[in-house]
Scaffold this motif. Sequence first.
Motif, PDB file in Angstrom:
ATOM      1  N   PHE A  76       0.815  -5.082  -3.006  1.00 24.83           N
ATOM      2  CA  PHE A  76       0.230  -6.054  -2.073  1.00 24.83           C
ATOM      3  C   PHE A  76      -1.211  -5.679  -1.729  1.00 24.83           C
ATOM      4  CE2 PHE A  76      -0.721  -7.056   2.399  1.00 24.83           C
ATOM      5  CZ  PHE A  76      -0.730  -8.442   2.312  1.00 24.83           C
ATOM      6  N   ILE A  77      -1.451  -4.391  -1.456  1.00 25.45           N
ATOM      7  CA  ILE A  77      -2.803  -3.929  -1.148  1.00 25.45           C
ATOM      8  C   ILE A  77      -3.722  -4.144  -2.349  1.00 25.45           C
ATOM      9  CG2 ILE A  77      -4.209  -1.901  -0.636  1.00 25.45           C
ATOM     10  CD1 ILE A  77      -2.708  -2.953   1.764  1.00 25.45           C
TER      11      ILE A  77
ATOM     12  N   PHE B  24      -3.339  -6.379  -4.726  1.00 23.76           N
ATOM     13  CA  PHE B  24      -3.549  -7.820  -4.869  1.00 23.76           C
ATOM     14  C   PHE B  24      -4.539  -8.336  -3.836  1.00 23.76           C
ATOM     15  CE2 PHE B  24      -2.410 -12.173  -3.642  1.00 23.76           C
ATOM     16  CZ  PHE B  24      -2.501 -12.825  -4.861  1.00 23.76           C
ATOM     17  N   LEU B  25      -4.500  -7.759  -2.639  1.00 18.69           N
ATOM     18  CA  LEU B  25      -5.349  -8.236  -1.549  1.00 18.69           C
ATOM     19  C   LEU B  25      -6.796  -7.786  -1.710  1.00 18.69           C
ATOM     20  CD1 LEU B  25      -5.194  -9.786   1.171  1.00 18.69           C
ATOM     21  CD2 LEU B  25      -4.839  -7.585   2.289  1.00 18.69           C
ATOM     22  N   TYR B  26      -6.989  -6.521  -2.049  1.00 18.53           N
ATOM     23  CA  TYR B  26      -8.338  -5.956  -2.075  1.00 18.53           C
ATOM     24  C   TYR B  26      -8.894  -5.745  -3.480  1.00 18.53           C
ATOM     25  CZ  TYR B  26      -7.654  -5.050   2.886  1.00 18.53           C
ATOM     26  OH  TYR B  26      -7.424  -5.200   4.222  1.00 18.53           O
TER      27      TYR B  26
END
Length: 274
Positions: free
Chosen positions: A23-24, A26-28
């Motif tokens: 998730f991290i 994908f986000l950043y």
Amino acid sequence: MAHGSKSGRGLAFYLLTAFFSLFILFLYGPMIAIFILSFQGETGGMTFPMRGASTHWFNDLFTSTRYGDLAGSFKRSIMLGSVAMLITVVVSFFAGLAFRRRFLGSGLVFYLAIISLVMPGILVSLGIGQMFQTMGIRPHWLISGLGAHLSWTLPFGLLIMFAVLNRFDSSWEEAARDAGANAVGVLRYVTLPILYPGLIAVALFGLTLSYDEFPRSLLAVGTKNTLPIHIATLTSNVTTPALYAIGTLTTALSLGVIILAFSAIGATQRRYKK
């Protein structure tokens, strides 16, 4: 205890850790890639691998004329965001104080104030633009555009102030009154200092939400574009890392504002501890 610690880190722990890591990423990940590619060499393109490293595309933004009125749209977004921030802070603060006491129709006023959060931004923009045209007033970025942005920033400001005031202890104000302070003194020396971090949060939301807003700006700002609209226009005819340079600069600006806000909170806390 050791056995319990080992059992606590079973399969579920590692699966959740892996999910959170993805998730991290994908986000950043895309944002980091844009930061890196904005320093692409002069002959580089918009994808990896990089062809050298330089600040050419940052310089190109300010020296080339192919990006249109980029500086003007940036100034308009900053000014619009600053005005929206100030109005949001002031209105949210006094509205929060007003809602500390129940009054006739308070529930209706509250839901009317936040209902714009669930409305599609493009419809809000269309409605404001049509209303101004119906009244024979030409839409302007600092008039109709400001109204469109306030329909987005004010509800967030109100919700933040309600959350902050929900934990506010009114006995502090009563103690100040017992000590002889008048209403203005209580507001200045008790209420405002205690609510100051919350007001900084409202200001941050007001500035960043307005500065980045696209749907509510599209049909309400008139002929002078704001930065998000200008960037959206550039994506159709600019295919150089200059687009990434714009993203890097705007992100750096947002981070700078956040750092200044935390610095202001820290300075105020140190001041009142003395």
